[in-house]
Enzyme design. Structure first.
Site, mmCIF file in Angstrom:
data_model
loop_
_atom_site.group_PDB
_atom_site.id
_atom_site.type_symbol
_atom_site.label_atom_id
_atom_site.label_comp_id
_atom_site.label_asym_id
_atom_site.label_seq_id
_atom_site.Cartn_x
_atom_site.Cartn_y
_atom_site.Cartn_z
ATOM 1 C CG HIS A 16 -7.248 8.276 0.697
ATOM 2 N ND1 HIS A 16 -7.669 7.727 1.879
ATOM 3 C CD2 HIS A 16 -6.201 7.514 0.303
ATOM 4 C CE1 HIS A 16 -6.927 6.684 2.184
ATOM 5 N NE2 HIS A 16 -6.034 6.531 1.243
ATOM 6 C CB CYS A 25 -1.730 7.053 4.593
ATOM 7 S SG CYS A 25 -1.506 5.362 4.012
ATOM 8 C CG HIS A 29 -1.903 7.262 -0.780
ATOM 9 N ND1 HIS A 29 -2.143 8.146 0.257
ATOM 10 C CD2 HIS A 29 -2.494 6.094 -0.428
ATOM 11 C CE1 HIS A 29 -2.836 7.531 1.202
ATOM 12 N NE2 HIS A 29 -3.068 6.279 0.815
ATOM 13 C CG HIS A 31 -5.708 2.763 -1.582
ATOM 14 N ND1 HIS A 31 -4.611 2.042 -1.156
ATOM 15 C CD2 HIS A 31 -5.804 3.832 -0.739
ATOM 16 C CE1 HIS A 31 -4.064 2.648 -0.113
ATOM 17 N NE2 HIS A 31 -4.773 3.735 0.162
ATOM 18 C CG HIS A 75 -10.370 7.174 -12.275
ATOM 19 N ND1 HIS A 75 -10.971 5.951 -12.397
ATOM 20 C CD2 HIS A 75 -9.094 7.028 -12.711
ATOM 21 C CE1 HIS A 75 -10.107 5.089 -12.904
ATOM 22 N NE2 HIS A 75 -8.955 5.717 -13.105
ATOM 23 C CD GLU A 136 -6.495 1.784 2.339
ATOM 24 O OE1 GLU A 136 -7.383 2.562 2.728
ATOM 25 O OE2 GLU A 136 -5.403 1.637 2.931
#
Length: 150
Positions: A16, A25, A29, A31, A75, A136
């Site tokens: 995201h 952020c 990137h 998680h 994904h 996260e």
């Protein structure tokens, strides 16, 4: 009979970016999310019922969460569709990437609200969503509780 809470845990990988954010952020990137889903209900008391003693079969809960959340978000890259990220989303999508455009900033807080709404719609009438925990990172998570949202 007593109300019992049961929890099933799930994991998925999602990318995201937070448009307009003032930190790292804002960059695309990902998680390794961990989602804990807790429901509450009364165990089935009919001795002839195939699920006697269960609040809900863990496999039934798994099917709901897998279909509504894991299979959709795993994904994928999530962007707020109301930001300029839609241009990047289109480019990625055109190149065969799995892109989700949502109506919210894709923070853990907003994702867990979205997940709660999706899961609640598919639970049997006698089962209530009690809480969700969306982790996260190893040290960061957002929680949703039904008792906080009445």
């Amino acid at each position: 009979m007593s109300n019992i809470r049961i929890t099933k845990q799930f994991s998925f990988e999602t990318g995201h970016a937070l448009y307009g954010y003032d930190g790292k952020c804002r960059n695309v990137h990902g998680h390794s999310y961990k989602l804990s889903v807790t429901v509450i209900g009364t165990p089935i008391s009919e001795t002839s019922h195939v699920k006697f003693g269960m609040v809900i079969d863990f496999s039934d809960l798994k099917k709901i969460v897998k279909t509504e959340i894991v299979d959709v978000f795993d994904h994928a890259t999530v962007f707020n569709k109301n930001t300029p990220h839609v241009e990047l989303a289109k480019e990625l999508s055109d190149r065969g990437h799995n892109v989700l455009l949502v109506d919210y900033q894709p923070t853990s807080e907003m994702m867990v609200i979205d997940f709660a709404d999706k899961i609640k719609r598919h639970l049997p009438q006698n089962i209530t969503l009690h809480s969700l925990k969306l982790q996260e990172t190893d040290s960061s998570f957002a929680e949703w509780y039904a008792s906080d949202n009445k």
